[in-house]
Design an enzyme around this catalytic site. Sequence first.
Site, PDB file in Angstrom:
ATOM      1  N   GLU A 121       0.807  -1.816  -0.086  1.00  0.00           N
ATOM      2  CA  GLU A 121      -0.197   0.321  -0.321  1.00  0.00           C
ATOM      3  C   GLU A 121       0.507   1.036  -0.032  1.00  0.00           C
ATOM      4  O   GLU A 121       0.322   2.204  -0.829  1.00  0.00           O
ATOM      5  CB  GLU A 121      -1.132  -0.479   1.429  1.00  0.00           C
ATOM      6  CG  GLU A 121      -1.710  -0.912   1.256  1.00  0.00           C
ATOM      7  CD  GLU A 121      -3.056  -0.693   2.521  1.00  0.00           C
ATOM      8  OE1 GLU A 121      -4.607  -1.408   2.089  1.00  0.00           O
ATOM      9  OE2 GLU A 121      -2.540  -1.551   3.612  1.00  0.00           O
ATOM     10  N   GLU A 142      -4.150  -9.890   2.960  1.00  0.00           N
ATOM     11  CA  GLU A 142      -4.997  -9.560   4.246  1.00  0.00           C
ATOM     12  C   GLU A 142      -6.260 -10.501   4.436  1.00  0.00           C
ATOM     13  O   GLU A 142      -6.405 -10.200   5.391  1.00  0.00           O
ATOM     14  CB  GLU A 142      -5.579  -8.063   4.406  1.00  0.00           C
ATOM     15  CG  GLU A 142      -4.204  -7.229   4.714  1.00  0.00           C
ATOM     16  CD  GLU A 142      -3.588  -6.336   3.599  1.00  0.00           C
ATOM     17  OE1 GLU A 142      -3.077  -5.333   3.148  1.00  0.00           O
ATOM     18  OE2 GLU A 142      -3.855  -7.371   2.431  1.00  0.00           O
TER      19      GLU A 142
END
Length: 267
Positions: A121, A142
């Site tokens: 990210e 995730e």
Amino acid sequence: MPQVAVERSGNVAVVTITNPPRGYMDTATVAELDAATADLERDEAVRAVVITGGVPGVFIRHYSVRELEALARQLRERGIAVDPARPLPPRDIDRVFGRLEEMPKPVIAAINGFAMGGGFELALCCDLRIAEEGPYELGLPEVRLGILPGAGGTQKLPALVGVARALELTLRGRTVAPPEARDLGLVHELVPPGRALDRAHELAAELASLPPRAVGHIKRLVRASAAAGRADGLALERTLFLDLLLSDDALERMSRMNTDDRDIRDA
């Protein structure tokens, strides 16, 4: 020991994540990145920024799951609940990542190794991504912990690869090797081992030599074209991230990963 080092060379600044714990981002990493990037944003002598990892084979492996588990337990003990109708305010990590996207100076990620979860990210916040060949992976795994990419991943990945491919990658928690990352458009260039920082610096020097006002305006306009409606999406993302973080399933999975010292891809 400091986790972030900044070195200036002419109009280019290189930010190196020098000593993250086991290659993981944590609260201390975010705080140091906040201070470093705020300083570089103000420094008129700096016209381009490069971000790279200082641990061999690691850009940033991912955000510390031990820290996430501890946060989840603390918030559960306090009886914190999440209402998706009431989005959470931005956090420190959101401010840092937002600064990288919004500053008028181009930011280049020199990806020298693992960049998963929060590490990927961070790379997604950069304007250009240069990755070197090697035995590592990039992506957003995730879901394997029962949570979701909570620092912009669900909003920024579709802009790169389209909704269909972003769904396939995030729903499966699939991470990819550098050649596939290049083919998918996750990174702009793939370079030989050990060359990511050199190539990123070359590009940064090229961009720094161009009229800074024009570069800044172009970055602002292109970013704005891709970010229509993103603020609402990011607010909902961080809200639902916390909702999942507090769930029994996520806590069990994070605890199992941390107890067994598993890799996040095998969680």
